[in-house]
Structures are given as structure tokens and as C-alpha cells.
Design a protein around this motif. Structure first.
Motif, PDB file in Angstrom:
ATOM      1  N   THR A 167       0.820  -1.215   0.000  1.00 30.29           N
ATOM      2  CA  THR A 167       0.000   0.000   0.000  1.00 30.29           C
ATOM      3  C   THR A 167       0.855   1.266   0.000  1.00 30.29           C
ATOM      4  O   THR A 167       0.612   2.171  -0.788  1.00 30.29           O
ATOM      5  CB  THR A 167      -0.969   0.018   1.203  1.00 30.29           C
ATOM      6  N   SER A 168       1.874   1.323   0.858  1.00 31.77           N
ATOM      7  CA  SER A 168       2.696   2.540   0.968  1.00 31.77           C
ATOM      8  C   SER A 168       3.883   2.539   0.009  1.00 31.77           C
ATOM      9  O   SER A 168       4.484   3.584  -0.220  1.00 31.77           O
ATOM     10  CB  SER A 168       3.223   2.685   2.392  1.00 31.77           C
ATOM     11  N   ARG A 169       4.248   1.356  -0.498  1.00 31.99           N
ATOM     12  CA  ARG A 169       5.448   1.168  -1.327  1.00 31.99           C
ATOM     13  C   ARG A 169       6.728   1.521  -0.588  1.00 31.99           C
ATOM     14  O   ARG A 169       7.760   1.779  -1.198  1.00 31.99           O
ATOM     15  CB  ARG A 169       5.336   1.927  -2.649  1.00 31.99           C
ATOM     16  N   GLN A 170       6.664   1.503   0.746  1.00 21.92           N
ATOM     17  CA  GLN A 170       7.834   1.775   1.586  1.00 21.92           C
ATOM     18  C   GLN A 170       8.645   0.497   1.774  1.00 21.92           C
ATOM     19  O   GLN A 170       8.074  -0.575   1.991  1.00 21.92           O
ATOM     20  CB  GLN A 170       7.402   2.276   2.968  1.00 21.92           C
ATOM     21  N   LEU A 171       9.980   0.613   1.725  1.00 20.17           N
ATOM     22  CA  LEU A 171      10.840  -0.517   2.040  1.00 20.17           C
ATOM     23  C   LEU A 171      10.711  -0.802   3.534  1.00 20.17           C
ATOM     24  O   LEU A 171      10.864   0.105   4.354  1.00 20.17           O
ATOM     25  CB  LEU A 171      12.303  -0.206   1.695  1.00 20.17           C
ATOM     26  N   VAL A 172      10.404  -2.038   3.874  1.00 22.08           N
ATOM     27  CA  VAL A 172      10.222  -2.404   5.284  1.00 22.08           C
ATOM     28  C   VAL A 172      11.342  -3.301   5.784  1.00 22.08           C
ATOM     29  O   VAL A 172      11.474  -3.512   6.988  1.00 22.08           O
ATOM     30  CB  VAL A 172       8.846  -3.064   5.528  1.00 22.08           C
ATOM     31  N   GLY A 173      12.152  -3.846   4.856  1.00 22.30           N
ATOM     32  CA  GLY A 173      13.250  -4.719   5.252  1.00 22.30           C
ATOM     33  C   GLY A 173      13.597  -5.694   4.158  1.00 22.30           C
ATOM     34  O   GLY A 173      13.431  -5.394   2.978  1.00 22.30           O
ATOM     35  N   PHE A 174      14.081  -6.875   4.571  1.00 22.96           N
ATOM     36  CA  PHE A 174      14.390  -7.912   3.595  1.00 22.96           C
ATOM     37  C   PHE A 174      13.955  -9.271   4.107  1.00 22.96           C
ATOM     38  O   PHE A 174      13.762  -9.476   5.301  1.00 22.96           O
ATOM     39  CB  PHE A 174      15.871  -7.919   3.185  1.00 22.96           C
ATOM     40  N   ALA A 175      13.830 -10.190   3.169  1.00 25.88           N
ATOM     41  CA  ALA A 175      13.600 -11.604   3.473  1.00 25.88           C
ATOM     42  C   ALA A 175      14.091 -12.393   2.276  1.00 25.88           C
ATOM     43  O   ALA A 175      13.997 -11.936   1.142  1.00 25.88           O
ATOM     44  CB  ALA A 175      12.119 -11.889   3.713  1.00 25.88           C
ATOM     45  N   GLY A 176      14.637 -13.558   2.539  1.00 25.71           N
ATOM     46  CA  GLY A 176      15.081 -14.386   1.428  1.00 25.71           C
ATOM     47  C   GLY A 176      16.192 -15.314   1.832  1.00 25.71           C
ATOM     48  O   GLY A 176      16.322 -15.683   2.998  1.00 25.71           O
ATOM     49  N   LEU A 177      16.997 -15.658   0.842  1.00 28.90           N
ATOM     50  CA  LEU A 177      18.000 -16.702   1.002  1.00 28.90           C
ATOM     51  C   LEU A 177      19.413 -16.169   0.826  1.00 28.90           C
ATOM     52  O   LEU A 177      19.656 -15.286   0.010  1.00 28.90           O
ATOM     53  CB  LEU A 177      17.762 -17.787  -0.040  1.00 28.90           C
ATOM     54  N   SER A 178      20.326 -16.755   1.590  1.00 23.63           N
ATOM     55  CA  SER A 178      21.744 -16.468   1.415  1.00 23.63           C
ATOM     56  C   SER A 178      22.536 -17.679   1.892  1.00 23.63           C
ATOM     57  O   SER A 178      22.033 -18.496   2.664  1.00 23.63           O
ATOM     58  CB  SER A 178      22.163 -15.209   2.183  1.00 23.63           C
ATOM     59  N   GLU A 179      23.756 -17.766   1.420  1.00 25.78           N
ATOM     60  CA  GLU A 179      24.623 -18.844   1.872  1.00 25.78           C
ATOM     61  C   GLU A 179      25.210 -18.440   3.219  1.00 25.78           C
ATOM     62  O   GLU A 179      25.835 -17.381   3.328  1.00 25.78           O
ATOM     63  CB  GLU A 179      25.740 -19.099   0.852  1.00 25.78           C
ATOM     64  N   PRO A 180      25.041 -19.255   4.266  1.00 24.89           N
ATOM     65  CA  PRO A 180      25.525 -18.881   5.602  1.00 24.89           C
ATOM     66  C   PRO A 180      27.031 -19.131   5.762  1.00 24.89           C
ATOM     67  O   PRO A 180      27.463 -19.961   6.564  1.00 24.89           O
ATOM     68  CB  PRO A 180      24.688 -19.765   6.538  1.00 24.89           C
ATOM     69  N   VAL A 181      27.832 -18.388   5.002  1.00 24.56           N
ATOM     70  CA  VAL A 181      29.287 -18.590   5.007  1.00 24.56           C
ATOM     71  C   VAL A 181      29.909 -18.301   6.372  1.00 24.56           C
ATOM     72  O   VAL A 181      30.997 -18.787   6.664  1.00 24.56           O
ATOM     73  CB  VAL A 181      29.977 -17.745   3.908  1.00 24.56           C
ATOM     74  N   PHE A 182      29.209 -17.546   7.210  1.00 21.62           N
ATOM     75  CA  PHE A 182      29.715 -17.242   8.550  1.00 21.62           C
ATOM     76  C   PHE A 182      29.726 -18.482   9.446  1.00 21.62           C
ATOM     77  O   PHE A 182      30.341 -18.477  10.507  1.00 21.62           O
ATOM     78  CB  PHE A 182      28.871 -16.138   9.213  1.00 21.62           C
ATOM     79  N   LEU A 183      29.051 -19.559   9.014  1.00 22.23           N
ATOM     80  CA  LEU A 183      28.939 -20.776   9.818  1.00 22.23           C
ATOM     81  C   LEU A 183      29.318 -21.989   8.961  1.00 22.23           C
ATOM     82  O   LEU A 183      28.474 -22.770   8.545  1.00 22.23           O
ATOM     83  CB  LEU A 183      27.514 -20.898  10.362  1.00 22.23           C
ATOM     84  N   PRO A 184      30.628 -22.154   8.696  1.00 23.39           N
ATOM     85  CA  PRO A 184      31.090 -23.189   7.767  1.00 23.39           C
ATOM     86  C   PRO A 184      30.645 -24.610   8.131  1.00 23.39           C
ATOM     87  O   PRO A 184      30.478 -25.442   7.248  1.00 23.39           O
ATOM     88  CB  PRO A 184      32.611 -23.085   7.803  1.00 23.39           C
TER      89      PRO A 184
END
Length: 175
Positions: free
Chosen positions: A72-89
């Protein structure tokens, strides 16, 4: 590639240059960043570098973190999705579902709505057989979302750089 997902209240889409400032505002909030890494906030240049890296992941892997805007507002509210968790090998190879929303958008079910759309995309559209999510013990809100997504706790571990305890949750595609 112009990929977007729509939910009743949100649009999940690729990143644009005009997302940097609102995402930097989210990343600069200590309460938002409390459970991320060592809890440090991120400035505009760190946010911009993050967005560049997220877009690169889209180009290289066909998955990534979506910019999430309220329809409705077209405001960015954040993110959601996928990434490779390279910080936790120790859990690699893996793809992690994650989310980060600005405080004004907490408590309204928006993160769950976005995460559910991103998880469906991962399992159905991208054919991933297994998706993880990682959070610190005490991050009750994120663990609640993980349960709503049907994830189960797989293991307890610690962040290799910061030493903070972490919980790894997992969901596997139903055949």
C-alpha cells in the motif's frame, strides 16, 4: 532479471539504488541489529556493500535476499530471502532463510508473510531440498517465525568469530 513475489500485503523484489537509505536506517537501529552477528549496527556504506553482495548472489546463484516493500505505501520495510551462511562453515553446503525488518513493522506478521513466500520460492521454484535458519537463543520473535514456517531445531552451536551461541533450524522439502 526482474523477479518479484507478491503476498497480500507485501512485494518481495530485487534491490534498487533508492533502497540504500531506508535499509541503512533499519541497519542503524541497535534494537534491530541486537541479534545479528556481534550486535553492531551498520552504516550507509556497509549497507550499500551488503546490497551489492546480495544482488551478486542473485546473479550467481539465482537466489538471494529480496527487498521487501509494503504494497500500500510502497515503503521498504526490510528484507527476506535466502543467502549462503558462510559465517557458519560447519553447516555448509546450505542455504539460509533470513529476514530483517524495521521496528515500525514488527508485531504485524509481515516477517512471517515474507519469509513464507521466500521459503515457498526456495522449495518450489528453485527446488532446494533443504533450507536452514540460524538465530541466537533469546531471539524469541525469529524462533516463532521459524516454527510457523514448519522448521525444527537441528543443533546448537556458536558463531565462530563472535563466540555467541546459535541455534540452527531446518526444513526439508516434502517429496
Amino acid at each position: 532479471m526482474t523477479l518479484s513475489l507478491r503476498t497480500p500485503r507485501l512485494t518481495l523484489r530485487r534491490w534498487r539504488e533508492d533502497d540504500i537509505v531506508p535499509m541503512a536506517a533499519i541497519n542503524s537501529d541497535p534494537e534491530v541489529m541486537r541479534w545479528i552477528g556481534d550486535g553492531s549496527v551498520r552504516d550507509r556504506s556497509q549497507t550499500e556493500a551488503g546490497i551489492v553482495a546480495w544482488e551478486r548472489e542473485w546473479e550467481e546463484r539465482g537466489v538471494g535476499l529480496f527487498a521487501v516493500e509494503e504494497r500500500t505505501s510502497r515503503q521498504l520495510v526490510g528484507f527476506a530471502g535466502l543467502s549462503e551462511p558462510v559465517f557458519l562453515p560447519e553447516i555448509l553446503p546450505a542455504m539460509e532463510i533470513g529476514w530483517r525488518f524495521g521496528r515500525p513493522y514488527w508485531g504485524r506478521g509481515l516477517a512471517t508473510e515474507a519469509a513464507r513466500a521466500a521459503l515457498d520460492f526456495a522449495l518450489r521454484d528453485r527446488g532446494l531440498g533443504r533450507v536452514v535458519s540460524v538465530c541466537a537463543p533469546g531471539n524469541v520473535a525469529s524462533e516463532r517465525i521459524m516454527r510457523k514456517l514448519g522448521m525444527r531445531r537441528e543443533r546448537e552451536t556458536a558463531h565462530p568469530l563472535h563466540g555467541v551461541p546459535l541455534r540452527v533450524h531446518v526444513i526439508e522439502a516434502r517429496s
